[in-house]
Scaffold this active site. Structure first.
Site, PDB file in Angstrom:
ATOM      1  N   ARG A  28     -92.558 130.387  -7.131  1.00 41.24           N
ATOM      2  CA  ARG A  28     -91.377 130.816  -6.373  1.00 41.24           C
ATOM      3  C   ARG A  28     -91.186 132.307  -6.557  1.00 41.24           C
ATOM      4  O   ARG A  28     -91.573 132.857  -7.609  1.00 41.24           O
ATOM      5  CB  ARG A  28     -90.139 130.058  -6.879  1.00 41.24           C
ATOM      6  CG  ARG A  28     -88.918 130.250  -6.021  1.00 41.24           C
ATOM      7  CD  ARG A  28     -87.736 129.424  -6.531  1.00 41.24           C
ATOM      8  NE  ARG A  28     -86.639 129.445  -5.566  1.00 41.24           N
ATOM      9  CZ  ARG A  28     -85.457 128.911  -5.758  1.00 41.24           C
ATOM     10  NH1 ARG A  28     -85.189 128.286  -6.897  1.00 41.24           N
ATOM     11  NH2 ARG A  28     -84.517 128.973  -4.831  1.00 41.24           N
ATOM     12  N   HIS A  36     -94.218 121.983 -17.528  1.00 40.92           N
ATOM     13  CA  HIS A  36     -94.013 123.437 -17.440  1.00 40.92           C
ATOM     14  C   HIS A  36     -95.046 124.178 -18.290  1.00 40.92           C
ATOM     15  O   HIS A  36     -95.002 125.401 -18.405  1.00 40.92           O
ATOM     16  CB  HIS A  36     -92.618 123.808 -17.958  1.00 40.92           C
ATOM     17  CG  HIS A  36     -91.486 123.341 -17.079  1.00 40.92           C
ATOM     18  ND1 HIS A  36     -91.486 123.484 -15.709  1.00 40.92           N
ATOM     19  CD2 HIS A  36     -90.297 122.747 -17.382  1.00 40.92           C
ATOM     20  CE1 HIS A  36     -90.359 122.997 -15.224  1.00 40.92           C
ATOM     21  NE2 HIS A  36     -89.623 122.543 -16.201  1.00 40.92           N
ATOM     22  N   TYR A  56     -92.474 127.753  -3.162  1.00 42.78           N
ATOM     23  CA  TYR A  56     -91.179 127.217  -2.733  1.00 42.78           C
ATOM     24  C   TYR A  56     -90.872 127.697  -1.320  1.00 42.78           C
ATOM     25  O   TYR A  56     -90.402 126.937  -0.472  1.00 42.78           O
ATOM     26  CB  TYR A  56     -90.101 127.698  -3.717  1.00 42.78           C
ATOM     27  CG  TYR A  56     -88.722 127.131  -3.476  1.00 42.78           C
ATOM     28  CD1 TYR A  56     -88.344 125.918  -4.038  1.00 42.78           C
ATOM     29  CD2 TYR A  56     -87.793 127.808  -2.692  1.00 42.78           C
ATOM     30  CE1 TYR A  56     -87.080 125.387  -3.824  1.00 42.78           C
ATOM     31  CE2 TYR A  56     -86.522 127.291  -2.468  1.00 42.78           C
ATOM     32  CZ  TYR A  56     -86.177 126.075  -3.039  1.00 42.78           C
ATOM     33  OH  TYR A  56     -84.919 125.556  -2.823  1.00 42.78           O
ATOM     34  N   LYS A  64     -78.218 125.574  -4.639  1.00 43.59           N
ATOM     35  CA  LYS A  64     -78.144 125.934  -3.218  1.00 43.59           C
ATOM     36  C   LYS A  64     -79.388 125.485  -2.452  1.00 43.59           C
ATOM     37  O   LYS A  64     -79.317 125.168  -1.275  1.00 43.59           O
ATOM     38  CB  LYS A  64     -78.043 127.451  -3.084  1.00 43.59           C
ATOM     39  CG  LYS A  64     -76.653 128.017  -3.227  1.00 43.59           C
ATOM     40  CD  LYS A  64     -76.690 129.470  -2.769  1.00 43.59           C
ATOM     41  CE  LYS A  64     -75.322 130.102  -2.779  1.00 43.59           C
ATOM     42  NZ  LYS A  64     -75.401 131.531  -2.429  1.00 43.59           N
ATOM     43  N   THR A 112     -88.470 126.538 -10.093  1.00 46.27           N
ATOM     44  CA  THR A 112     -89.275 126.922  -8.933  1.00 46.27           C
ATOM     45  C   THR A 112     -89.371 125.802  -7.899  1.00 46.27           C
ATOM     46  O   THR A 112     -90.045 125.963  -6.884  1.00 46.27           O
ATOM     47  CB  THR A 112     -90.700 127.310  -9.377  1.00 46.27           C
ATOM     48  OG1 THR A 112     -91.264 126.201 -10.065  1.00 46.27           O
ATOM     49  CG2 THR A 112     -90.694 128.524 -10.276  1.00 46.27           C
ATOM     50  N   GLY A 113     -88.711 124.669  -8.191  1.00 46.09           N
ATOM     51  CA  GLY A 113     -88.760 123.552  -7.242  1.00 46.09           C
ATOM     52  C   GLY A 113     -89.462 122.328  -7.811  1.00 46.09           C
ATOM     53  O   GLY A 113     -89.919 121.456  -7.057  1.00 46.09           O
ATOM     54  N   THR A 114     -89.511 122.240  -9.142  1.00 52.60           N
ATOM     55  CA  THR A 114     -90.197 121.122  -9.807  1.00 52.60           C
ATOM     56  C   THR A 114     -89.619 119.766  -9.384  1.00 52.60           C
ATOM     57  O   THR A 114     -90.377 118.832  -9.088  1.00 52.60           O
ATOM     58  CB  THR A 114     -90.045 121.243 -11.349  1.00 52.60           C
ATOM     59  OG1 THR A 114     -90.030 122.614 -11.710  1.00 52.60           O
ATOM     60  CG2 THR A 114     -91.137 120.504 -12.064  1.00 52.60           C
ATOM     61  N   TRP A 150     -87.932 118.923  -6.712  1.00 58.39           N
ATOM     62  CA  TRP A 150     -88.243 118.653  -5.295  1.00 58.39           C
ATOM     63  C   TRP A 150     -89.698 118.189  -5.155  1.00 58.39           C
ATOM     64  O   TRP A 150     -89.982 117.166  -4.522  1.00 58.39           O
ATOM     65  CB  TRP A 150     -87.992 119.932  -4.502  1.00 58.39           C
ATOM     66  CG  TRP A 150     -88.171 119.826  -3.028  1.00 58.39           C
ATOM     67  CD1 TRP A 150     -88.097 118.694  -2.250  1.00 58.39           C
ATOM     68  CD2 TRP A 150     -88.439 120.913  -2.130  1.00 58.39           C
ATOM     69  NE1 TRP A 150     -88.294 119.019  -0.929  1.00 58.39           N
ATOM     70  CE2 TRP A 150     -88.505 120.369  -0.838  1.00 58.39           C
ATOM     71  CE3 TRP A 150     -88.605 122.286  -2.305  1.00 58.39           C
ATOM     72  CZ2 TRP A 150     -88.750 121.158   0.284  1.00 58.39           C
ATOM     73  CZ3 TRP A 150     -88.845 123.070  -1.191  1.00 58.39           C
ATOM     74  CH2 TRP A 150     -88.921 122.512   0.086  1.00 58.39           C
ATOM     75  N   SER A 194     -81.716 131.404 -10.075  1.00 57.99           N
ATOM     76  CA  SER A 194     -81.566 129.964 -10.279  1.00 57.99           C
ATOM     77  C   SER A 194     -81.462 129.651 -11.773  1.00 57.99           C
ATOM     78  O   SER A 194     -80.606 128.870 -12.210  1.00 57.99           O
ATOM     79  CB  SER A 194     -82.769 129.241  -9.662  1.00 57.99           C
ATOM     80  OG  SER A 194     -82.645 127.857  -9.812  1.00 57.99           O
TER      81      SER A 194
HETATM   82  P1  A3P Z   1     -81.453 127.075  -6.671  1.00 57.70           P
HETATM   83  O1  A3P Z   1     -80.823 127.236  -8.012  1.00 57.70           O
HETATM   84  O2  A3P Z   1     -81.952 128.380  -6.125  1.00 57.70           O
HETATM   85  O3  A3P Z   1     -80.607 126.348  -5.709  1.00 57.70           O
HETATM   86  P2  A3P Z   1     -86.393 123.022 -10.690  1.00 57.70           P
HETATM   87  O4  A3P Z   1     -86.397 121.658 -10.102  1.00 57.70           O
HETATM   88  O5  A3P Z   1     -87.786 123.566 -10.936  1.00 57.70           O
HETATM   89  O6  A3P Z   1     -85.503 123.102 -11.873  1.00 57.70           O
HETATM   90  O7  A3P Z   1     -85.819 124.028  -9.585  1.00 57.70           O
HETATM   91  C1  A3P Z   1     -84.457 124.011  -9.256  1.00 57.70           C
HETATM   92  C2  A3P Z   1     -84.276 124.738  -7.936  1.00 57.70           C
HETATM   93  O8  A3P Z   1     -84.781 123.920  -6.864  1.00 57.70           O
HETATM   94  C3  A3P Z   1     -82.802 124.970  -7.638  1.00 57.70           C
HETATM   95  O9  A3P Z   1     -82.769 126.177  -6.866  1.00 57.70           O
HETATM   96  C4  A3P Z   1     -82.460 123.736  -6.814  1.00 57.70           C
HETATM   97  O10 A3P Z   1     -81.287 123.859  -6.050  1.00 57.70           O
HETATM   98  C5  A3P Z   1     -83.708 123.628  -5.953  1.00 57.70           C
HETATM   99  N1  A3P Z   1     -83.918 122.290  -5.397  1.00 57.70           N
HETATM  100  C6  A3P Z   1     -83.729 121.108  -6.009  1.00 57.70           C
HETATM  101  N2  A3P Z   1     -84.018 120.101  -5.156  1.00 57.70           N
HETATM  102  C7  A3P Z   1     -84.394 120.659  -3.988  1.00 57.70           C
HETATM  103  C8  A3P Z   1     -84.792 120.122  -2.717  1.00 57.70           C
HETATM  104  N3  A3P Z   1     -84.871 118.839  -2.499  1.00 57.70           N
HETATM  105  N4  A3P Z   1     -85.115 121.001  -1.738  1.00 57.70           N
HETATM  106  C9  A3P Z   1     -85.044 122.348  -1.943  1.00 57.70           C
HETATM  107  N5  A3P Z   1     -84.659 122.907  -3.120  1.00 57.70           N
HETATM  108  C10 A3P Z   1     -84.339 122.063  -4.134  1.00 57.70           C
END
Ligand code: A3P
Length: 275
Positions: free
Chosen positions: A111, A89, A177, A242, A59-61, A63, A119
């Protein structure tokens, strides 16, 4: 205690990542995380200045962790306040009571479940292990609909934190997200404010946003490596794909869209939560 003895009486199932997971307190855990979750829930020593980043997987952990760390190290939080930064988590219902009672602050990122599933699917393809007969996208989708994902059911995970954030606005900040993508600077300011410090300059906010952008993080040498990180057992490059909103439309059939819509609506109805 070994995981095998901890988990022997728990329901187990092989999920689409190819890993056997155990159900404990209503949620599915990979073996490596089960023992840790049990330990944390029993032995965690809370401090009111703790800051916890919580999220369901994908979900963007990564980031949000980077943003949170950057905010802290930019001096936007007074040092004495940034006592401990964690990311987890673990679902809200399993968080240790002392942590909930301590006044610690929790930032949760949610997200769109459709994008989180896509994802997760890609992630599971990258980390596939111990499964000679991997599930198809359709079979994995079925498991997701049944709530069978690591730290799932996904919707319950989000709902628990959502409800808690409505009741404890001082302690829990609920972000998505999608809103972070749409206005990252605004999100960074909200995080800093929530952590007790208003932002100092616009340049500082921009610097943090740029430092943690998808482009920058995904191109860092360490994050392009296929080597496994010691803390999560997954290749460093598996956390970046992505980084966009709405990619699910490229994967779902109309029937899948309809099925998940119905499940989502039934679960979130009346909660005020929207996807
Ligand atoms: P996608 O697979 O849709 O690209 P987590 O960190 O919770 O495992 O989440 C991974 C998701 O966050 C992936 O999504 C990844 O590409 C996206 N992600 C990782 N770093 C990011 C960033 N700096 N900005 C935006 N999305 C990011």
């Amino acid at each position: 205690m070994a995981v095998s003895s901890l988990s022997q009486d728990l329901p187990a199932t092989k999920l689409f990542s190819g890993i056997v997971m155990y159900q404990w307190q209503g949620y599915w855990y990979p073996p490596s995380h089960l023992e840790a979750a049990m330990d944390v829930s029993k032995h965690f020593v809370a401090h009111p200045d703790d800051i916890l980043l919580a999220a369901a997987p994908k979900t963007g952990t990564t980031w949000l962790s980077a943003l949170l760390f950057s905010i802290a190290s930019h001096g936007l939080i007074p040092k004495e306040e940034a006592h401990k930064l964690f990311s987890t988590h673990i679902p809200y219902s399993t968080l240790p009571e002392p942590l909930k009672d301590s006044g610690s602050r929790i930032i949760y990122i949610s997200r769109n479940p459709r994008d989180a599933f896509v994802s997760l699917w890609h992630f599971s393809q990258k980390i596939q292990r111990g499964n000679s007969d991997p599930l198809t996208f359709e079979e994995a989708f079925e498991q997701f609909c049944e709530g069978k994902t690591a730290f799932g059911p996904f919707l319950e995970h989000v709902l628990e934190y959502w409800k808690a954030s409505q009741e404890r606005t001082q302690n829990i900040l609920f972000l998505t997200y999608e809103e972070m993508k749409a206005d990252t600077k605004g999100g960074v300011k909200r995080m800093a404010q929530f952590l007790g410090r208003s932002i100092e300059t616009e340049e500082e906010v921009e610097e943090i946003v740029d430092m943690c952008s998808f482009e920058r993080l995904s191109n860092l040498e360490v994050n392009t490596s296929k080597e496994k990180s010691p803390w999560a057992f997954f290749p460093y490059n598996s956390f970046f794909r992505k980084g966009v909103v709405g990619d699910w439309v490229n994967y779902f059939t109309p029937a899948m869209t309809e099925r998940l819509d119905r499940i989502i609506q039934a679960k979130i109805q009346g909660s005020g939560l929207q996807f």
